[in-house]
Motif scaffolding. Sequence first.
Motif, PDB file in Angstrom:
ATOM      1  N   LYS A   1       0.072  30.261 -20.765  1.00  0.00           N
ATOM      2  CA  LYS A   1      -1.364  30.538 -20.675  1.00  0.00           C
ATOM      3  C   LYS A   1      -1.654  31.998 -21.013  1.00  0.00           C
ATOM      4  O   LYS A   1      -2.612  32.297 -21.719  1.00  0.00           O
TER       5      LYS A   1
ATOM      6  N   ALA B   1      -3.853  33.687 -24.122  1.00  0.00           N
ATOM      7  CA  ALA B   1      -4.933  34.625 -23.825  1.00  0.00           C
ATOM      8  C   ALA B   1      -4.709  35.956 -24.518  1.00  0.00           C
ATOM      9  O   ALA B   1      -5.640  36.558 -25.068  1.00  0.00           O
TER      10      ALA B   1
ATOM     11  N   ASN C   1     -10.592  29.304 -23.446  1.00  0.00           N
ATOM     12  CA  ASN C   1      -9.850  29.939 -22.352  1.00  0.00           C
ATOM     13  C   ASN C   1     -10.753  30.152 -21.148  1.00  0.00           C
ATOM     14  O   ASN C   1     -11.448  31.160 -21.055  1.00  0.00           O
TER      15      ASN C   1
ATOM     16  N   GLU D   1      -9.899  30.970 -18.353  1.00  0.00           N
ATOM     17  CA  GLU D   1      -9.351  32.001 -17.479  1.00  0.00           C
ATOM     18  C   GLU D   1     -10.154  33.290 -17.572  1.00  0.00           C
ATOM     19  O   GLU D   1     -10.100  34.128 -16.688  1.00  0.00           O
TER      20      GLU D   1
END
Length: 191
Positions: free
Chosen positions: A82, A86, A118, A120
Amino acid sequence: MTSDGTGRISSGADTSRFTIRRLRSAFFLWRMSLRSTDVLMASIFVALSLGLGAYVFARARAATHLAFAQRAQRLEARVSEKLSAALENLYTLQSFVESSDVTRLQFRLLAYPMLARNREFYSFEWLPVVHESERKAYEAEAREAHLTNYGFWQKGADGKLVEVGRREFYVPIHYMEPPKSFALGFDIASD
């Protein structure tokens, strides 16, 4: 028959003494019948039982540690994957901003799909290092993009927003996707 005429055996003191005496006698006989080989065999049995218990405990503990380590490795791999994705987005944005004069619209068109992929990230921002001589041009560009209240600002001693005084350089939040008017223009170099 007993003295009460019912034919039952009474449980008086004489009988209980007799029973206790018999138990003591049986225990004494058992104790005397123990041989050293019996004690040795019992000791070996206890030692084997303890050893087997310790072995089973150690195996269970090792299996638990192994399972934990495997889960931790899988989790670390997912987190790394991940973060790598990113970071690729951040490197792309950095290269894009550094390669040319980027407009707000271009920044938005590049950053918005990255944010959609994304979850996040809360936002993408561009914070240029602005020298005092360039400050007016940056503020004018933002106002031309319909950010009417845009200016370089910082938090004052009382916690309220105040305009940044003259300095050698500033690091304001100049582009932000999605844009938040309360954050644009904040000079992070003021902290």
